[in-house]
Design an enzyme around this catalytic site. Structure first.
Site, mmCIF file in Angstrom:
data_model
loop_
_atom_site.group_PDB
_atom_site.id
_atom_site.type_symbol
_atom_site.label_atom_id
_atom_site.label_comp_id
_atom_site.label_asym_id
_atom_site.label_seq_id
_atom_site.Cartn_x
_atom_site.Cartn_y
_atom_site.Cartn_z
ATOM 1 N N CYS A 115 -25.803 70.073 13.287
ATOM 2 C CA CYS A 115 -25.733 68.722 12.713
ATOM 3 C C CYS A 115 -26.560 68.711 11.437
ATOM 4 C CB CYS A 115 -26.305 67.683 13.685
ATOM 5 S SG CYS A 115 -25.423 67.556 15.241
ATOM 6 N N ASP A 137 -34.164 68.751 9.098
ATOM 7 C CA ASP A 137 -35.582 68.876 9.438
ATOM 8 C C ASP A 137 -35.972 70.323 9.707
ATOM 9 O OD1 ASP A 137 -36.780 66.394 9.138
ATOM 10 O OD2 ASP A 137 -36.126 65.682 11.089
ATOM 11 N N HIS A 143 -29.594 47.471 1.993
ATOM 12 C CA HIS A 143 -28.519 46.695 2.606
ATOM 13 C C HIS A 143 -27.278 46.692 1.726
ATOM 14 C CE1 HIS A 143 -31.474 44.213 5.278
ATOM 15 N NE2 HIS A 143 -31.330 45.456 5.663
#
Length: 754
Positions: free
Chosen positions: A680, A633, A365
């Site tokens: 991408c 990936d 965060h």
């Protein structure tokens, strides 16, 4: 053994209090302590090891041979006790000899004991010793016994430190010469400033309580004050009334009001600890559990609780001052073990130039908030707090994840030159911001950004990008304490579209599961050995159709009257795409029947990340409006190399002929079917790799915002026909070193590749 941790600890603490108050040498007191613990815990062995001259020395024992005392020594990391001290973690073993770190010491006579449990004795967050128990019977110790050991270890730390039996603190032994450290790049950017420690550590000096109710009142009062502070921060956060940053602070606030946390602190007080010791006792237990958790998201939630524990401890101890409270007086590089989002927001942004963390991660965060503030952050700097002294100069290279402490004049000059060059390049990129990504011979290359926050849409204008080629919708799920409802999702998507204006936005349906498991959506079946190739992304969405239906309705409502570009991640076979598209079309039919406004048109796309899909393009392409190649990936699947494993980081190259040939084959098939292709991923954000992609026919890139300027500069200096001919030749006749070959070609042809 008593039935509760509180009762067990209280009984031992009472005896410890008497021992500490008695006359006699420290050695005799520690001898009495191990006898007491062994008696109350019905343990056959209890031993205390202390850190002396950088190794662990057996200092007192009940049950092992007395002649081993002050003789048996273990290095940090050696044996079970060395592992406990070196890693600051608990060990609880039914069969000690089966542990890989087990080191047999014959002089102790421990061969007849099978079970083993040990906890670190901590002082100022550093291990100064180990408290261990053993039994002949092979068994794991109960949680109540481990908690009692931890409580006793806290009191022992006070006694040991007071007697000055162990090595001193490493703080102040940072050194005098220049020191370069490498860490994890969390937020990019370069900075120079003086070192300031985020907070002085509150050392708990008194652990045993005289009046339990008085300690409880102190904790209640501190909780009230802390919650008031958090409420004020939530109201006054600089990011406005909405957005993911606000959701992060809302989650943080939820922890502040967590009754389970306050109950555990009360239970620790019941065991006989002071308010400060009780808070630290619970904090130590949280850290121990955090070390056992593999889930990065849950670890980040634990960091929020750590931040709150530190805040509560400072309040109850009357030591409210952090560096933020005192005020920064110059350009500052802040140093901390970890940092919560609320604490970061307390700092003066004009003075805070960078943050360095011993821990930290990309999904933390604090990292998200720092990125929004534009503050460079480098994490995973092991022992940074013991490598630098306050006031020393630090050079921070957030682009490479490295720092230089105490730089000499030459290093400072070089760094300042690099900063000047970086500023000059940013000025050059700004000058071409509003120009198209067009090659010298007129070929257009679409350059878009990847995004995950509503505020990221503002980067379209700031960078001159052509739109958002990939909006990762799962980020809202990752920062939320519970599953985001349709309304919350719809508001996020509407804000993104509004900020993007007339620029296109491609929404990728949620990619969760696997290595992005959510605590509110997990079960045992989610625990896979290879999560990246597991039950995630579209596989999970097709299994949990309610989730995908809610997201689809939110996207349809947010896109009313506008085009909607929707993309499905990790498609392995055409039927998965068809099932996902059919589900969306069913929601469109539902919206039409309900007289709800709809997008003016819907474009459907798929992400090619699984190599198997390339063999089915002839079936899939006629049903696609666009195709995106996810190189992150795809590359790890093609090379069977986990991109998260640092040992394999250099084992494959994006400029390998294998990956380039694969992408070229996909691009050619899509071009023949008149389906546009966009790459991408990180590969497209590197100018040299982007040059190769353009050369094999890629006409669209979706990259990180920081890469838009460098990649556009490369495109505008490139001759499309020349690089296309060169790439065809190189892939038909691969050179030994493709990267060097392309770099040399770029230099000869004045292509700007950085």
């Amino acid at each position: 053994m008593p039935l509760t941790a509180a009762a067990a600890s209280r009984e031992i603490l009472t005896g410890l209090h008497d021992i500490m108050a008695s006359r006699g040498s420290t050695q005799s007191k520690l001898d009495q302590v191990v006898d007491l613990i062994a008696d109350k815990m019905r343990s056959e062995v209890c031993s205390i090891y202390l850190l002396r001259d950088s190794s662990l020395e057996l200092y007192a024992t009940h049950g092992l041979r007395k002649e081993a005392v002050h003789v048996t020594r273990l290095k940090l990391g050696e044996g079970l006790t060395g592992s406990i001290a070196g890693e600051g973690r608990i060990l609880n073993l039914a069969e000690a000899a089966d542990h890989p770190a087990f080191a047999y010491r014959p002089e102790t006579g421990e061969e007849r004991f099978h079970s083993f449990a040990g906890v670190p004795i901590l002082r100022s967050e550093s291990a100064i010793g180990v408290l261990a128990v053993q039994h002949a019977e092979p068994r794991r110790y109960e949680d109540v016994e481990i908690e009692a050991l931890q409580t006793v270890a806290m009191v022992l730390a006070e006694m040991i430190a007071g007697a000055r039996l162990v090595d001193g603190s490493r703080r102040g032994q940072a050194g005098t010469g220049a020191l370069r450290l490498a860490g994890l790049r969390l937020v990019t950017g370069m900075a120079k400033g003086t070192a300031v420690f985020h907070q002085p550590r509150v050392v708990v000096e008194h652990t045993v309580a005289d009046d339990t109710e008085a300690e409880r009142d102190r904790v209640y009062s501190a909780f009230r004050k802390m919650r008031e502070q958090i409420d004020a921060m939530t109201r006054e956060a600089e990011f406005g009334p909405s957005g993911e940053h606000q959701e992060i602070l809302a989650t943080y606030r939820m922890f502040a009001y967590d009754e389970g946390w306050s109950r555990r602190i009360n239970e620790a007080i019941d065991s006989g600890l002071t308010a400060e010791a009780a808070i630290e006792r619970v904090q130590q237990r949280t850290r121990a559990r955090m070390q056992e958790i593999d889930d990065p998201l849950l670890q980040e939630r634990m960091h929020d609780l750590e931040d709150l524990s530190n805040r509560l401890l400072r309040i109850v101890a009357g030591r409210m001052g952090t560096a933020a409270d005192i005020g920064l007086t110059g350009d500052t590089v802040l140093i901390a073990r970890n940092l919560g989002p609320a604490e970061l927001l307390e700092y003066d942004r004009r003075r805070l130039k960078a943050v360095l963390l011993e821990e930290g991660s990309l999904t933390a965060h604090m990292t998200i908030v720092a990125r929004a503030m534009g503050v460079p952050v480098v994490g995973r700097l092991s022992d940074i707090r013991h490598s630098v002294n306050e006031g020393e100069t630090i050079l921070v290279d957030g682009d490479n994840g490295s720092i230089i402490i105490r730089p000499n004049r030459s290093l400072v000059s070089t760094f300042e030159h690099r900063m000047a060059v970086s500023q000059k390049r940013r000025a050059e990129y700004a000058a071409i911001r509003d120009l198209p990504g067009r090659t010298l011979d007129g070929a257009d290359v679409s350059i878009m950004v990847n995004a995950g926050l509503a505020e990221d849409a503002n980067l379209i204008e700031a960078t001159g990008a052509d739109g958002i080629g990939l909006f990762r919708t799962e980020f809202q799920f990752l920062v939320s304490a519970s599953l985001p409802g349709r309304d919350r999702q719809q508001k996020l998507y509407a804000r993104v579209l509004e900020a993007a204006g007339d620029k296109p936005v491609t929404f990728r349906t949620v990619d969760i599961g696997g290595d992005k498991a959510l605590p509110y959506m997990r079960d045992k079946a989610d625990e896979a050995e290879n999560p990246a190739m597991g039950w995630r992304a579209l596989r999970l969405s097709l299994d949990r159709t309610t989730l995908m239906k809610a997201q689809t309705r939110a996207l349809l409502e947010a896109s009313a009257g506008r085009p909607l570009r929707i993309m499905f991640p990790m498609v392995s076979e055409p039927w998965e795409y068809e099932d996902a598209r059919r589900l969306v079309e069913e929601q469109v039919a539902w919206a039409e029947a309900s007289k709800r406004p709809l997008p003016c048109r819907i474009e459907f796309g798929a992400m090619l990340e699984v190599p198997a899909l390339a063999e089915m393009l002839d079936v899939l392409l006629p049903r696609l409006d666009f195709l995106s190649i996810g190189t992150n990936d795809l590359t790890q699947f093609l090379f069977a190399a986990d991109r998260a494993d640092p040992r394999l980081a250099e084992r494959y190259d994006w400029l390998s002929p294998a990956i380039l040939r694969f992408i070229r084959r996909v691009v050619r098939a899509a071009s023949a079917a008149n389906v546009p292709v966009r790459v991408c991923g990180e590969m497209g954000g590197r100018p040299l790799e982007a040059m190769a992609l353009v050369g094999i026919g890629v006409q669209g890139l979706s990259i990180t915002p920081a890469a838009v300027g460098p990649v556009k500069a490369m495109v505008r200096s490139l001759n499309h026909a020349a690089i296309s001919a060169r790439m065809d030749h190189l892939l038909d006749h691969p050179p030994r070193d493709m990267r060097k070959t392309l770099s040399d070609w770029a230099k000869r042809n004045a292509v700007v590749v950085g």
